[in-house]
Design an enzyme around this catalytic site. Structure first.
Site, PDB file in Angstrom:
ATOM      1  N   VAL A  47       0.842  -1.206   0.000  1.00 33.23           N
ATOM      2  CA  VAL A  47       0.000   0.000   0.000  1.00 33.23           C
ATOM      3  C   VAL A  47       0.870   1.247   0.000  1.00 33.23           C
ATOM      4  O   VAL A  47       0.619   2.212  -0.748  1.00 33.23           O
ATOM      5  CB  VAL A  47      -0.960  -0.008   1.209  1.00 33.23           C
ATOM      6  N   CYS A  48       1.915   1.229   0.816  1.00 27.56           N
ATOM      7  CA  CYS A  48       2.803   2.393   0.894  1.00 27.56           C
ATOM      8  C   CYS A  48       3.544   2.624  -0.423  1.00 27.56           C
ATOM      9  O   CYS A  48       3.844   3.768  -0.780  1.00 27.56           O
ATOM     10  CB  CYS A  48       3.800   2.211   2.029  1.00 27.56           C
TER      11      CYS A  48
END
Length: 219
Positions: A44-45
């Site tokens: 996600v990051c």
């Protein structure tokens, strides 16, 4: 002590992917966005760091500096940047703090004071609370804090929108209504009485005595 809006953002010295910085000195007369990540090479990051790189010009034109943070050493964050470019189409064009000693994460109340040891031995789940966005003004005060879970990607278009509101309301005696965007009507601040409002704004729409609507002073 938990950080809250209006507190002075803790100053610190740190190594980043663009060299050593002293945070307050790095901010200078600009605004700043500090956004944190539990670990390098997290999915996600990865999408978030790439998107921030692609919209950096929007922050630049608002005099806002961007800085990321990952609980990993510099070499991990440099290697991660290569993956971000390959998968997201843009590599970070802003520094990423290498918080392998957990100093910044602790200063900003994202990890407990007792955390220690080898950052590389910790899993993303160990650092799952390191998922914050801080908007900091030129006065070094915290203007916004957002906290996200690991499974939800952050909406950085919303961060831009909030910065537009923060910069407008810092310079004009107004507040912004729900879902407000730059150039739309605003609300006269509650701290301004009607006599003062007449001097500043002239007239306004008033669906209720406590809701005084005027055109934005900045288009």
């Amino acid at each position: 002590m938990t950080l809250k809006l209006g507190d002075t953002a803790p100053d610190f010295q740190a190594e980043t992917t663009e060299g050593a910085i002293s945070f307050h000195e790095w901010i200078g007369d600009s605004w700043a966005v500090l956004f944190s990540h539990p670990k390098a090479y997290t999915p996600v990051c990865t999408t978030e760091l790439g998107y921030m790189a692609s919209i950096k010009p929007e922050f630049d034109k608002r005099n806002v500096k961007i800085i990321g943070l990952s609980v990993d050493p510099v070499d991990s964050n440099e290697g991660w940047s290569v993956d971000i470019r390959e998968t997201q189409g843009a590599a970070p064009n802003y520094p990423i703090i290498s918080d392998s000693d957990f100093n910044v994460s602790k200063l900003y109340d994202m990890l407990p004071a007792e955390v220690s040891g080898d950052a590389k031995a910790r899993t993303p789940a160990d650092n799952q609370t390191v998922r914050n966005v801080f908007v900091i003004g030129p006065d070094k005060k915290i203007k916004l804090i957002l906290v996200y879970p690991m499974t939800t990607g952050r909406n950085f278009d919303e961060v831009v929108r909030v910065i537009d509101s923060l910069q407008l309301t810092a310079n004009h005696k107004v507040a912004t209504p729900v879902n407000w965007k730059q150039g739309e009507d605003v609300i006269i601040a509650g701290s301004v009485n009607n006599e003062q409002a007449k001097e500043i704004f002239g007239s306004w729409e008033e669906p209720k005595p406590y809701i005084r609507i005027v055109p934005s002073p900045v288009k």
